[in-house]
Design a protein around this motif. Structure first.
Motif, PDB file in Angstrom:
ATOM      1  N   GLN A  51       4.094  15.072  -4.106  1.00 32.22           N
ATOM      2  CA  GLN A  51       4.586  13.966  -4.918  1.00 32.22           C
ATOM      3  C   GLN A  51       5.764  14.373  -5.792  1.00 32.22           C
ATOM      4  O   GLN A  51       6.656  13.574  -6.058  1.00 32.22           O
ATOM      5  N   ARG A  52       5.793  15.626  -6.247  1.00 30.82           N
ATOM      6  CA  ARG A  52       6.899  16.080  -7.099  1.00 30.82           C
ATOM      7  C   ARG A  52       8.208  16.112  -6.315  1.00 30.82           C
ATOM      8  O   ARG A  52       9.262  15.722  -6.837  1.00 30.82           O
ATOM      9  N   VAL A  53       8.152  16.557  -5.052  1.00 33.94           N
ATOM     10  CA  VAL A  53       9.350  16.623  -4.219  1.00 33.94           C
ATOM     11  C   VAL A  53       9.823  15.218  -3.860  1.00 33.94           C
ATOM     12  O   VAL A  53      11.013  14.895  -3.958  1.00 33.94           O
ATOM     13  N   VAL A  54       8.895  14.372  -3.448  1.00 31.99           N
ATOM     14  CA  VAL A  54       9.248  13.006  -3.073  1.00 31.99           C
ATOM     15  C   VAL A  54       9.841  12.255  -4.252  1.00 31.99           C
ATOM     16  O   VAL A  54      10.854  11.557  -4.123  1.00 31.99           O
ATOM     17  N   ASP A  95      23.025   9.155   2.451  1.00 38.68           N
ATOM     18  CA  ASP A  95      22.058   8.059   2.357  1.00 38.68           C
ATOM     19  C   ASP A  95      21.155   7.989   3.588  1.00 38.68           C
ATOM     20  O   ASP A  95      19.962   7.686   3.479  1.00 38.68           O
ATOM     21  N   GLU A  96      21.720   8.275   4.761  1.00 33.22           N
ATOM     22  CA  GLU A  96      20.913   8.234   5.977  1.00 33.22           C
ATOM     23  C   GLU A  96      19.846   9.322   5.961  1.00 33.22           C
ATOM     24  O   GLU A  96      18.692   9.083   6.343  1.00 33.22           O
ATOM     25  N   GLN A  97      20.210  10.515   5.506  1.00 26.52           N
ATOM     26  CA  GLN A  97      19.238  11.603   5.427  1.00 26.52           C
ATOM     27  C   GLN A  97      18.141  11.289   4.411  1.00 26.52           C
ATOM     28  O   GLN A  97      16.974  11.614   4.616  1.00 26.52           O
ATOM     29  N   LYS A  98      18.538  10.642   3.317  1.00 26.38           N
ATOM     30  CA  LYS A  98      17.543  10.269   2.309  1.00 26.38           C
ATOM     31  C   LYS A  98      16.562   9.259   2.895  1.00 26.38           C
ATOM     32  O   LYS A  98      15.344   9.351   2.663  1.00 26.38           O
ATOM     33  N   THR A  99      17.073   8.309   3.653  1.00 29.13           N
ATOM     34  CA  THR A  99      16.206   7.326   4.299  1.00 29.13           C
ATOM     35  C   THR A  99      15.238   8.013   5.260  1.00 29.13           C
ATOM     36  O   THR A  99      14.044   7.679   5.302  1.00 29.13           O
ATOM     37  N   GLN A 100      15.750   8.985   6.028  1.00 28.95           N
ATOM     38  CA  GLN A 100      14.894   9.733   6.955  1.00 28.95           C
ATOM     39  C   GLN A 100      13.818  10.500   6.192  1.00 28.95           C
ATOM     40  O   GLN A 100      12.652  10.537   6.601  1.00 28.95           O
ATOM     41  N   PHE A 101      14.222  11.113   5.091  1.00 32.51           N
ATOM     42  CA  PHE A 101      13.275  11.877   4.284  1.00 32.51           C
ATOM     43  C   PHE A 101      12.155  10.985   3.760  1.00 32.51           C
ATOM     44  O   PHE A 101      10.967  11.312   3.870  1.00 32.51           O
ATOM     45  N   LEU A 102      12.532   9.837   3.182  1.00 33.77           N
ATOM     46  CA  LEU A 102      11.529   8.945   2.596  1.00 33.77           C
ATOM     47  C   LEU A 102      10.618   8.361   3.674  1.00 33.77           C
ATOM     48  O   LEU A 102       9.425   8.164   3.433  1.00 33.77           O
ATOM     49  N   ALA A 103      11.184   8.094   4.861  1.00 37.14           N
ATOM     50  CA  ALA A 103      10.357   7.577   5.959  1.00 37.14           C
ATOM     51  C   ALA A 103       9.313   8.612   6.370  1.00 37.14           C
ATOM     52  O   ALA A 103       8.142   8.286   6.597  1.00 37.14           O
ATOM     53  N   SER A 147      13.605  10.663  -4.290  1.00 34.01           N
ATOM     54  CA  SER A 147      13.693   9.199  -4.289  1.00 34.01           C
ATOM     55  C   SER A 147      14.286   8.636  -5.570  1.00 34.01           C
ATOM     56  O   SER A 147      14.893   7.563  -5.552  1.00 34.01           O
ATOM     57  N   ALA A 148      14.144   9.361  -6.680  1.00 34.82           N
ATOM     58  CA  ALA A 148      14.560   8.823  -7.978  1.00 34.82           C
ATOM     59  C   ALA A 148      16.041   9.008  -8.265  1.00 34.82           C
ATOM     60  O   ALA A 148      16.544   8.496  -9.270  1.00 34.82           O
ATOM     61  N   ALA A 155       0.822  -1.217   0.000  1.00 34.56           N
ATOM     62  CA  ALA A 155       0.000   0.000   0.000  1.00 34.56           C
ATOM     63  C   ALA A 155       0.853   1.263   0.000  1.00 34.56           C
ATOM     64  O   ALA A 155       0.334   2.375  -0.102  1.00 34.56           O
ATOM     65  N   ILE A 156       2.174   1.093   0.122  1.00 35.79           N
ATOM     66  CA  ILE A 156       3.082   2.245   0.171  1.00 35.79           C
ATOM     67  C   ILE A 156       3.885   2.298  -1.120  1.00 35.79           C
ATOM     68  O   ILE A 156       4.866   1.566  -1.289  1.00 35.79           O
ATOM     69  N   THR A 157       3.463   3.122  -2.026  1.00 34.25           N
ATOM     70  CA  THR A 157       4.132   3.251  -3.317  1.00 34.25           C
ATOM     71  C   THR A 157       4.548   4.702  -3.530  1.00 34.25           C
ATOM     72  O   THR A 157       3.693   5.581  -3.693  1.00 34.25           O
ATOM     73  N   LEU A 158       5.837   4.947  -3.511  1.00 36.69           N
ATOM     74  CA  LEU A 158       6.323   6.315  -3.692  1.00 36.69           C
ATOM     75  C   LEU A 158       6.179   6.739  -5.142  1.00 36.69           C
ATOM     76  O   LEU A 158       6.355   5.930  -6.069  1.00 36.69           O
ATOM     77  N   PRO A 159       5.866   8.001  -5.380  1.00 43.22           N
ATOM     78  CA  PRO A 159       5.713   8.496  -6.755  1.00 43.22           C
ATOM     79  C   PRO A 159       7.039   8.485  -7.511  1.00 43.22           C
ATOM     80  O   PRO A 159       8.114   8.522  -6.900  1.00 43.22           O
ATOM     81  N   GLU A 160       6.958   8.422  -8.824  1.00 40.24           N
ATOM     82  CA  GLU A 160       8.151   8.410  -9.667  1.00 40.24           C
ATOM     83  C   GLU A 160       8.124   9.603 -10.626  1.00 40.24           C
ATOM     84  O   GLU A 160       7.049  10.129 -10.947  1.00 40.24           O
ATOM     85  N   VAL A 161       9.298   9.998 -11.043  1.00 37.60           N
ATOM     86  CA  VAL A 161       9.401  11.090 -12.024  1.00 37.60           C
ATOM     87  C   VAL A 161       9.087  10.521 -13.400  1.00 37.60           C
ATOM     88  O   VAL A 161       9.666   9.510 -13.815  1.00 37.60           O
ATOM     89  N   SER A 162       8.181  11.154 -14.106  1.00 38.86           N
ATOM     90  CA  SER A 162       7.833  10.684 -15.446  1.00 38.86           C
ATOM     91  C   SER A 162       8.955  11.010 -16.428  1.00 38.86           C
ATOM     92  O   SER A 162       9.896  11.747 -16.105  1.00 38.86           O
ATOM     93  N   ASN A 163       8.862  10.479 -17.614  1.00 37.96           N
ATOM     94  CA  ASN A 163       9.867  10.739 -18.640  1.00 37.96           C
ATOM     95  C   ASN A 163       9.637  12.063 -19.367  1.00 37.96           C
ATOM     96  O   ASN A 163      10.419  12.437 -20.237  1.00 37.96           O
ATOM     97  N   ASP A 164       8.557  12.754 -19.002  1.00 43.13           N
ATOM     98  CA  ASP A 164       8.280  14.051 -19.624  1.00 43.13           C
ATOM     99  C   ASP A 164       9.419  15.020 -19.299  1.00 43.13           C
ATOM    100  O   ASP A 164       9.837  15.142 -18.145  1.00 43.13           O
ATOM    101  N   ILE A 165       9.930  15.721 -20.301  1.00 40.83           N
ATOM    102  CA  ILE A 165      11.089  16.591 -20.113  1.00 40.83           C
ATOM    103  C   ILE A 165      10.825  17.670 -19.071  1.00 40.83           C
ATOM    104  O   ILE A 165      11.723  18.025 -18.293  1.00 40.83           O
ATOM    105  N   ALA A 166       9.605  18.161 -19.021  1.00 37.66           N
ATOM    106  CA  ALA A 166       9.279  19.200 -18.041  1.00 37.66           C
ATOM    107  C   ALA A 166       9.378  18.653 -16.619  1.00 37.66           C
ATOM    108  O   ALA A 166       9.889  19.331 -15.705  1.00 37.66           O
TER     109      ALA A 166
END
Length: 237
Positions: free
Chosen positions: A149-152, A167-175, A156-157, A103-114
């Protein structure tokens, strides 16, 4: 020389965080976790009783009693204090965590150039916060954008260093982001993982308590664990 018997207060210190867990009636995974913690304490109590019996065994010499007491402690540790119950709790926790994770799915950056360019700008902005003396993760938390979702997706990507964090800060951010985006699922997942750690910490605490009661000595093992030995044998060696 005998050691002091293990008191109820000492036993209560093993896995004290259990008091904050949900009730056993909530689910099978919490019931198994409570049962495992109770089994750990019961295992220590049984060792304490067995050692007390040997301390009063006057059919043995002092050295014989020490050897018998050490054997009780070593046997309990080698067998694994409440090993079966802890393993059963681990299985139920792992199953639930795996289920909740779907149930926990982080958003992804699309391939759209913008979107790609926006993600790069977001990471550059986060990097710039170092120059302002801000902790990037705390800054984003205070700005209340961890559910954006844009920031996450931007963080994450990409590798952590592109956002100016480790890496530890990134883990904290995603948590934190998961907690804000999926509060119920992420909170349950974190609580379950903490409970699993608490159970294994309780086993380690129980082993230390048994080792002291059985007058064993300890030394670090090659695998990072603890090797327990009778003190009288350790002195001879």
């Amino acid at each position: 020389m005998a050691t002091a018997k293990i008191s109820d207060a000492q036993l209560g210190m093993i896995g004290a965080e259990e008091a904050r867990w949900p009730s056993s009636d909530v689910s099978i995974w919490w019931r198994k976790s409570h049962e495992a913690m109770a089994a750990i304490r019961a295992g220590v109590r049984l060792v304490d009783i067995a050692i007390a019996q040997q301390e009063g065994n006057h059919d043995l010499s002092d050295a014989g009693r020490l050897k018998a007491i050490a054997q009780i402690g070593l046997a309990a540790i080698d067998a694994g204090i409440a090993g079966a119950e802890v393993a059963a709790a681990d299985r139920e926790i792992d199953r639930r965590v795996a289920h909740v994770s779907t149930a926990i799915t982080l958003p992804e950056v699309s391939n759209d150039i913008a979107d790609v360019m926006l993600a790069a700008e977001i990471r550059a902005f986060i990097r710039s916060q170092h120059g302002s003396g801000n902790d990037p993760v705390n800054y984003l938390y205070k700005q209340k954008v961890m559910a954006d979702q844009r920031v996450v997706a931007a963080v994450s990507a990409a590798p952590a260093f592109l956002s100016g964090i480790d890496d530890e800060q990134k883990t904290q951010f995603l948590a934190r982001a998961q907690l804000q985006m999926f509060p119920s699922s992420a909170s349950e997942q974190q609580q379950l993982l903490k409970a699993k750690i608490a159970l294994h910490d309780a086993v380690a605490a129980a082993e230390r308590m048994v080792g002291q009661r059985a007058q064993l000595s300890s030394r670090p093992g090659a695998d990072g664990g603890v090797i327990w030995e009778p003190r009288i044998l350790a002195k001879v060696a």
